[in-house]
Design a protein around this motif. Structure first.
Motif, PDB file in Angstrom:
ATOM      1  N   LEU A   1       0.831  -1.216   0.000  1.00  0.00           N
ATOM      2  CA  LEU A   1       0.000   0.000   0.000  1.00  0.00           C
ATOM      3  C   LEU A   1       0.861   1.260   0.000  1.00  0.00           C
ATOM      4  O   LEU A   1       0.531   2.245  -0.643  1.00  0.00           O
ATOM      5  CB  LEU A   1      -0.929   0.014   1.213  1.00  0.00           C
ATOM      6  N   ILE A   2       1.964   1.205   0.711  1.00  0.00           N
ATOM      7  CA  ILE A   2       2.829   2.379   0.814  1.00  0.00           C
ATOM      8  C   ILE A   2       3.665   2.582  -0.441  1.00  0.00           C
ATOM      9  O   ILE A   2       3.789   3.708  -0.939  1.00  0.00           O
ATOM     10  CB  ILE A   2       3.750   2.256   2.048  1.00  0.00           C
ATOM     11  N   PHE A   3       4.232   1.504  -0.984  1.00  0.00           N
ATOM     12  CA  PHE A   3       5.269   1.646  -2.004  1.00  0.00           C
ATOM     13  C   PHE A   3       4.872   1.271  -3.431  1.00  0.00           C
ATOM     14  O   PHE A   3       5.649   1.512  -4.350  1.00  0.00           O
ATOM     15  CB  PHE A   3       6.496   0.821  -1.602  1.00  0.00           C
ATOM     16  N   THR A   4       3.704   0.680  -3.641  1.00  0.00           N
ATOM     17  CA  THR A   4       3.311   0.274  -4.990  1.00  0.00           C
ATOM     18  C   THR A   4       3.109   1.487  -5.888  1.00  0.00           C
ATOM     19  O   THR A   4       2.489   2.471  -5.475  1.00  0.00           O
ATOM     20  CB  THR A   4       2.015  -0.566  -4.949  1.00  0.00           C
ATOM     21  N   PRO A   5       3.616   1.417  -7.120  1.00  0.00           N
ATOM     22  CA  PRO A   5       3.399   2.521  -8.063  1.00  0.00           C
ATOM     23  C   PRO A   5       1.915   2.775  -8.298  1.00  0.00           C
ATOM     24  O   PRO A   5       1.078   1.875  -8.174  1.00  0.00           O
ATOM     25  CB  PRO A   5       4.068   2.036  -9.350  1.00  0.00           C
ATOM     26  N   LYS A   6       1.600   3.986  -8.645  1.00  0.00           N
ATOM     27  CA  LYS A   6       0.218   4.445  -8.789  1.00  0.00           C
ATOM     28  C   LYS A   6      -0.619   3.540  -9.693  1.00  0.00           C
ATOM     29  O   LYS A   6      -1.787   3.273  -9.401  1.00  0.00           O
ATOM     30  CB  LYS A   6       0.210   5.881  -9.310  1.00  0.00           C
ATOM     31  N   LYS A   7      -0.040   3.057 -10.775  1.00  0.00           N
ATOM     32  CA  LYS A   7      -0.829   2.272 -11.730  1.00  0.00           C
ATOM     33  C   LYS A   7      -1.308   0.934 -11.160  1.00  0.00           C
ATOM     34  O   LYS A   7      -2.227   0.332 -11.688  1.00  0.00           O
ATOM     35  CB  LYS A   7      -0.062   2.063 -13.033  1.00  0.00           C
ATOM     36  N   HIS A   8      -0.708   0.463 -10.053  1.00  0.00           N
ATOM     37  CA  HIS A   8      -1.106  -0.817  -9.453  1.00  0.00           C
ATOM     38  C   HIS A   8      -1.813  -0.660  -8.102  1.00  0.00           C
ATOM     39  O   HIS A   8      -2.199  -1.648  -7.482  1.00  0.00           O
ATOM     40  CB  HIS A   8       0.113  -1.717  -9.276  1.00  0.00           C
ATOM     41  N   ARG A   9      -1.984   0.549  -7.643  1.00  0.00           N
ATOM     42  CA  ARG A   9      -2.551   0.777  -6.307  1.00  0.00           C
ATOM     43  C   ARG A   9      -3.975   0.255  -6.170  1.00  0.00           C
ATOM     44  O   ARG A   9      -4.350  -0.274  -5.128  1.00  0.00           O
ATOM     45  CB  ARG A   9      -2.508   2.261  -5.955  1.00  0.00           C
ATOM     46  N   GLU A  10      -4.761   0.420  -7.196  1.00  0.00           N
ATOM     47  CA  GLU A  10      -6.153  -0.032  -7.113  1.00  0.00           C
ATOM     48  C   GLU A  10      -6.213  -1.551  -6.890  1.00  0.00           C
ATOM     49  O   GLU A  10      -7.004  -2.034  -6.082  1.00  0.00           O
ATOM     50  CB  GLU A  10      -6.927   0.364  -8.369  1.00  0.00           C
TER      51      GLU A  10
END
Length: 129
Positions: free
Chosen positions: A64-73
Motif C-alpha cells: 500500500l505504501i510503495f506500490t506505483p500508482k498504476k497498481h494501487r487499485e
C-alpha cells in the motif's frame, strides 16, 4: 497534486503503516492476543495462523505504501479482500467471548465488528482512481 490526491495518499500511507505495525505486532508483542481471534475451525495451529497473517499484513502494508500508482487499485482490492477474509476471526472473538486487546465485554467485541467494513472501505477508497 490536488487536495483530494493528497488526502488519498495520506490515507493510503496511514493504512499501510497500520498494517505493517499490526503485522510486526503479530510476530512479537501481541502474538498471544491475536490468537484469541483465530477461529477454531482454521486447520492450522493458532500461533502459526497469527505468524502467517503477520507476514501478509507486513507485505500488504508495504505494498500500500510503495506500490506505483498504476497498481494501487489492485493492491487496495487485495487489502480489502484480506480484511474481509479475517473478519471471521472478529466474529469468533465475539461469539466465543474471547478477551484480547481490551475487548473484554460482549459490547466491546460487538462494536469491534463494525470496524472491519470500515477497513474494507478505507482500503478501496484510498487506492481508487
Amino acid at each position: 497534486m490536488t487536495n483530494k490526491e493528497i488526502l488519498k495518499d495520506t490515507s493510503r500511507i496511514l493504512l499501510g503503516s497500520a498494517l505493517v505495525f499490526a503485522g510486526v505486532s503479530h510476530l512479537s508483542f501481541a502474538r498471544k492476543e491475536f490468537q484469541a481471534q483465530v477461529p477454531n475451525w482454521i486447520p492450522l495451529e493458532k500461533d502459526d495462523t497469527v505468524v502467517y497473517s503477520g507476514f501478509v499484513e507486513i507485505a500488504l502494508g508495504s505494498a500500500l505504501i510503495f506500490t506505483p500508482k498504476k497498481h494501487r487499485e489492485t493492491v487496495g482490492k487485495v487489502a480489502a479482500a484480506f480484511f474481509a477474509a479475517v473478519f471471521p476471526g472478529n466474529i469468533a472473538q465475539y461469539t466465543h467471548d474471547r478477551s484480547a486487546f481490551g475487548l473484554n465485554t460482549d459490547k466491546k467485541r460487538f462494536a469491534r465488528l463494525w470496524f472491519q467494513p470500515a477497513l474494507v472501505y478505507w482500503a478501496l477508497k484510498s487506492t481508487s482512481k
